[in-house]
Design a protein around this motif. Structure first.
Motif, PDB file in Angstrom:
ATOM      1  N   SER A  62     -16.107  -1.405   0.677  1.00  0.00           N
ATOM      2  CA  SER A  62     -16.240  -1.743  -0.739  1.00  0.00           C
ATOM      3  C   SER A  62     -14.989  -1.376  -1.530  1.00  0.00           C
ATOM      4  O   SER A  62     -15.029  -1.298  -2.747  1.00  0.00           O
ATOM      5  CB  SER A  62     -17.460  -1.031  -1.325  1.00  0.00           C
ATOM      6  OG  SER A  62     -17.248   0.357  -1.271  1.00  0.00           O
ATOM      7  N   ARG A  63     -13.891  -1.174  -0.839  1.00  0.00           N
ATOM      8  CA  ARG A  63     -12.638  -0.837  -1.518  1.00  0.00           C
ATOM      9  C   ARG A  63     -12.243  -1.898  -2.548  1.00  0.00           C
ATOM     10  O   ARG A  63     -11.879  -1.611  -3.667  1.00  0.00           O
ATOM     11  CB  ARG A  63     -11.504  -0.719  -0.510  1.00  0.00           C
ATOM     12  CG  ARG A  63     -11.269   0.638   0.054  1.00  0.00           C
ATOM     13  CD  ARG A  63     -10.142   0.561   1.048  1.00  0.00           C
ATOM     14  NE  ARG A  63     -10.315  -0.594   1.937  1.00  0.00           N
ATOM     15  CZ  ARG A  63      -9.400  -1.048   2.748  1.00  0.00           C
ATOM     16  NH1 ARG A  63      -8.224  -0.481   2.787  1.00  0.00           N
ATOM     17  NH2 ARG A  63      -9.626  -2.088   3.527  1.00  0.00           N
ATOM     18  N   ASP A  64     -12.297  -3.197  -2.075  1.00  0.00           N
ATOM     19  CA  ASP A  64     -11.765  -4.262  -2.921  1.00  0.00           C
ATOM     20  C   ASP A  64     -12.805  -4.901  -3.816  1.00  0.00           C
ATOM     21  O   ASP A  64     -12.491  -5.742  -4.647  1.00  0.00           O
ATOM     22  CB  ASP A  64     -11.123  -5.345  -2.053  1.00  0.00           C
ATOM     23  CG  ASP A  64     -10.071  -4.745  -1.143  1.00  0.00           C
ATOM     24  OD1 ASP A  64      -9.425  -3.783  -1.584  1.00  0.00           O
ATOM     25  OD2 ASP A  64      -9.917  -5.224   0.001  1.00  0.00           O
ATOM     26  N   GLY A  65     -14.050  -4.563  -3.622  1.00  0.00           N
ATOM     27  CA  GLY A  65     -15.058  -5.187  -4.467  1.00  0.00           C
ATOM     28  C   GLY A  65     -16.428  -4.933  -3.916  1.00  0.00           C
ATOM     29  O   GLY A  65     -16.584  -4.380  -2.833  1.00  0.00           O
ATOM     30  N   TYR A  76      -8.417   0.851  10.697  1.00  0.00           N
ATOM     31  CA  TYR A  76      -8.672  -0.439  10.041  1.00  0.00           C
ATOM     32  C   TYR A  76      -8.211  -0.401   8.595  1.00  0.00           C
ATOM     33  O   TYR A  76      -7.621  -1.336   8.075  1.00  0.00           O
ATOM     34  CB  TYR A  76     -10.164  -0.778  10.115  1.00  0.00           C
ATOM     35  CG  TYR A  76     -10.486  -2.076   9.452  1.00  0.00           C
ATOM     36  CD1 TYR A  76     -10.278  -3.282  10.107  1.00  0.00           C
ATOM     37  CD2 TYR A  76     -10.957  -2.113   8.138  1.00  0.00           C
ATOM     38  CE1 TYR A  76     -10.540  -4.483   9.495  1.00  0.00           C
ATOM     39  CE2 TYR A  76     -11.228  -3.310   7.508  1.00  0.00           C
ATOM     40  CZ  TYR A  76     -11.027  -4.487   8.187  1.00  0.00           C
ATOM     41  OH  TYR A  76     -11.268  -5.684   7.569  1.00  0.00           O
ATOM     42  N   LYS A  77      -8.477   0.711   7.940  1.00  0.00           N
ATOM     43  CA  LYS A  77      -8.123   0.850   6.533  1.00  0.00           C
ATOM     44  C   LYS A  77      -6.611   0.686   6.337  1.00  0.00           C
ATOM     45  O   LYS A  77      -6.156   0.074   5.389  1.00  0.00           O
ATOM     46  CB  LYS A  77      -8.565   2.240   6.057  1.00  0.00           C
ATOM     47  CG  LYS A  77      -8.589   2.449   4.566  1.00  0.00           C
ATOM     48  CD  LYS A  77      -9.053   3.866   4.299  1.00  0.00           C
ATOM     49  CE  LYS A  77      -8.851   4.266   2.858  1.00  0.00           C
ATOM     50  NZ  LYS A  77      -9.110   5.696   2.681  1.00  0.00           N
ATOM     51  N   ALA A  78      -5.852   1.228   7.298  1.00  0.00           N
ATOM     52  CA  ALA A  78      -4.398   1.188   7.161  1.00  0.00           C
ATOM     53  C   ALA A  78      -3.817  -0.175   7.524  1.00  0.00           C
ATOM     54  O   ALA A  78      -2.813  -0.595   6.968  1.00  0.00           O
ATOM     55  CB  ALA A  78      -3.766   2.273   8.022  1.00  0.00           C
ATOM     56  N   ASN A  79      -4.432  -0.875   8.489  1.00  0.00           N
ATOM     57  CA  ASN A  79      -3.803  -2.112   8.993  1.00  0.00           C
ATOM     58  C   ASN A  79      -4.638  -3.366   8.856  1.00  0.00           C
ATOM     59  O   ASN A  79      -4.186  -4.441   9.229  1.00  0.00           O
ATOM     60  CB  ASN A  79      -3.524  -1.975  10.499  1.00  0.00           C
ATOM     61  CG  ASN A  79      -2.656  -0.792  10.795  1.00  0.00           C
ATOM     62  OD1 ASN A  79      -1.511  -0.776  10.420  1.00  0.00           O
ATOM     63  ND2 ASN A  79      -3.227   0.199  11.459  1.00  0.00           N
ATOM     64  N   ASN A  80      -5.884  -3.249   8.405  1.00  0.00           N
ATOM     65  CA  ASN A  80      -6.799  -4.385   8.448  1.00  0.00           C
ATOM     66  C   ASN A  80      -6.936  -4.961   9.841  1.00  0.00           C
ATOM     67  O   ASN A  80      -7.082  -6.174  10.022  1.00  0.00           O
ATOM     68  CB  ASN A  80      -6.360  -5.476   7.476  1.00  0.00           C
ATOM     69  CG  ASN A  80      -6.833  -5.166   6.079  1.00  0.00           C
ATOM     70  OD1 ASN A  80      -7.920  -4.630   5.904  1.00  0.00           O
ATOM     71  ND2 ASN A  80      -6.011  -5.469   5.092  1.00  0.00           N
TER      72      ASN A  80
END
Lengths: 115, 478
Positions: free
Chosen positions: A50-53, B168-172
């Protein structure tokens, strides 16, 4: 500043679960503590996605900009199913153990079953 | 080849379910699956370039099968095959074979995964299937051992999951390569999970009891291949990311020393083999580039030794020294012990030489010391009294086919690294074995030092995880 606070709560949950695993003496309580820990981990995936929305990522007639990231959610679904099945298996194991030696104290069970 | 790879990955799971439906065909179906895996690994050896399968858009969910995977898959196929043959005339039900094949399939899939999530799923399926095969006898002890195993690996995998989402958070993307851009805590968490799962260094203390208290065939499976599934992702990461190479090598050396120092003092044959597995995992990690060959030889020899130790009249070395074992068994034990100590003519020699060649200078002296320790540990088998006559336990034909399959492959796989046969290597191998045997006869045979088992208690194992986590975090930050 909402996200850091949420993350803080999530990590507190993970930590509580982890401490419970070795501070609790009862085998069932240990398993429940593990479940608390895995709830924390699952919640962390939700927080990250939910970071971006916050909107459900489904294409509709109304265009939204701030969709939630679907990938971590999809991934954690698998983990939830796995966690659930492991939990079920462990509880069955504990049931069988407790039937044969009437105690749930993990130290006791360990002492009886270690050579 | 792509379609073939997917078909081969899904086949064991399908067969696992079919075995339930056709319980009469259980052994045959299980054996056929391992033969297919064997054929696939040989096919993979003949491929010049790695097979890459991108499964999900660009989130880094992908499969890669290359030469390194081929070695691991070959090990898995041969060990599972030997275990099925070993149980051929036993009264094991279809349930056992179904679980063994599902275990086989999930281990195979770890060896081709190249992202954290596929590895996670495969490792968890391994935990569940391993739990079921360990608990198969339904005795209290087997249930406790299985429960302990599942508990520890599941807790470790929860930490791993946090690490995976940080990547994942760092690189998608979940790809292994993403570890480079990820924060240090992601690396520490992921490595902690894999170290516990693979039984590396202090986090591997769960391993001796699990491997020694399981049934013979399950121990062979666990020590032969299941632990390798935990270290394969570590090796992959070390090969993809140059920066991680020193860390993996350091862990390898520490593990090798740690395992062997327990093994030389151990008086129980199965526990000695289990501790020795830890030390050999260290050898595999010490030189990631050539780990495939070492894994093959170790998997074969360790499963063979566990199968042999299962039919010995006693587990205690002191008691074994009082009675003589049949010559046929002794010969098989000696061949296997020679291979693992690195005696020429057996592939253990080639594997050791190849690993030594790829060490960095600071590792060399320690790994050589560990090799002497290995020779000491296995002198316990070599110097057992032996005589003609029959074994008290009836040895089936399936047992001998399994042992011959494993030992014959040990001879044949010498071909992988024939260059090892030169004078300095030969002298070194003989010197190491000679030194080990001498030390055994002079010092270790009479020594009765009993190492404490306190650290193997459940609560300590969980507590050790947090210490490992802090240590890893510290190393990564430094």
């Amino acid at each position: 500043m909402t996200i850091p606070l949420l993350e803080l709560f999530v990590f507190a949950t993970v930590l509580c679960g982890f401490l419970g695993i070795f501070l609790k003496k009862n085998l069932i309580m240990k398993i429940i503590a593990m479940d608390v820990m895995s709830t924390g981990v699952i919640a962390y995936y939700v927080v990250i996605s939910s970071r971006d929305g916050l909107f459900t990522p489904i294409l509709g007639t109304v265009r939204q900009q701030n969709y939630a990231d679907p990938v971590p959610q999809a991934v954690i679904l698998t983990a939830i199913v796995i966690g659930f099945s492991i939990q079920a298996l462990m509880l069955v194991g504990v049931m069988k153990l407790a039937k044969d030696n009437p105690t749930l104290d993990s130290a006791e069970i360990e002492k009886n079953n270690t050579p | 080849m792509n379609t073939l790879t997917i078909a081969w990955i899904s086949l064991p799971f399908l067969i696992g379910f079919i075995i339930y439906l056709l319980p009469r065909l259980d052994k045959y179906l299980a054996l056929a699956t391992t033969i297919i895996s064997l054929a696939y690994s040989l096919l993979l050896f003949s491929q010049s370039s790695p097979i890459t399968l991108n499964l999900l858009d660009n989130y880094g969910v992908k499969l890669v099968a290359d030469q390194l995977s081929a070695y691991f898959i070959l090990t898995n196929a041969l060990v599972t095959m030997a275990v099925i043959l070993y149980n051929w005339e036993s009264s094991k039900t279809a349930f056992f074979y179904a679980q063994a094949i599902i275990l086989h399939g999930s281990i195979n899939s770890v060896f081709v995964c190249e992202d954290f999530i596929s590895v996670y799923v495969a490792l968890e399926v391994i935990s569940i299937a391993a739990f079921l095969v360990i608990a198969y006898p339904r005795s209290d002890r087997s249930l406790w051992v299985a429960l302990r195993y599942l508990f520890i690996s599941n807790v470790a995998m929860l930490f791993y999951l946090i690490g995976a989402v940080l990547v994942y958070k760092a690189n998608n993307s979940f790809a292994f390569a993403g570890l480079k851009g990820a924060p240090p805590e992601a690396l520490a968490l992921i490595f902690m999970g894999l170290l516990v799962k693979g039984g590396i260094f202090v986090s591997g203390l769960w391993l001796p009891m699990t491997h020694s208290e399981s049934e013979t065939s399950v121990s062979a499976l666990m020590s032969g291949v299941v632990v390798k599934a935990g270290i394969f992702p570590l090796l992959r990461c070390a090969l993809i990311l140059e920066d991680l190479d020193p860390l993996i090598r350091l862990l390898g050396v520490l593990t090798a020393i740690f395992g062997v120092s327990y093994a030389v003092f151990e008086k129980d044959s199965k526990r000695m083999l289990a501790f020795h597995t830890i030390s050999q995992l260290g050898f595999i990690l010490a030189a990631p580039v050539v780990s495939g060959f070492y894994t093959l030889t170790h998997g074969l020899v360790k499963s063979c030794l566990f199968l042999l130790a299962g039919v010995l009249p006693s587990r205690n070395f002191k008691e074994l020294q009082q009675q003589s074992i049949p010559n046929s068994l002794w010969i098989a034990l000696v061949v296997a012990s020679f291979s693992i100590s690195g005696f020429p003519l057996l592939s253990g020699f080639g594997a050791k030489a190849l690993t030594m060649k790829n060490l960095v200078p600071w590792q060399e002296i320690m790994i050589n010391l560990v090799a002497v320790g290995t020779a000491i540990s296995f002198a316990k088998f070599v110097f057992l009294p032996h005589a003609g006559g029959e074994s008290k336990q009836k040895l089936t034909i399936g047992f001998w086919i399994a042992i011959i399959l494993l030992l014959a492959t040990l001879f044949l796989s010498n071909a992988v690294y024939v260059e090892a046969y030169n004078l300095p290597n030969l002298i070194k191998a003989l010197a190491v074995i000679g030194a080990g045997w001498l030390l055994y006869l002079v010092v270790f045979k009479k020594l009765s030092l009993k190492l404490s088992r306190v650290w193997e208690q459940f609560d300590h194992l969980i507590g050790m995880m947090s210490i490992t986590l802090v240590l890893l975090f510290w190393i990564v930050l430094a």
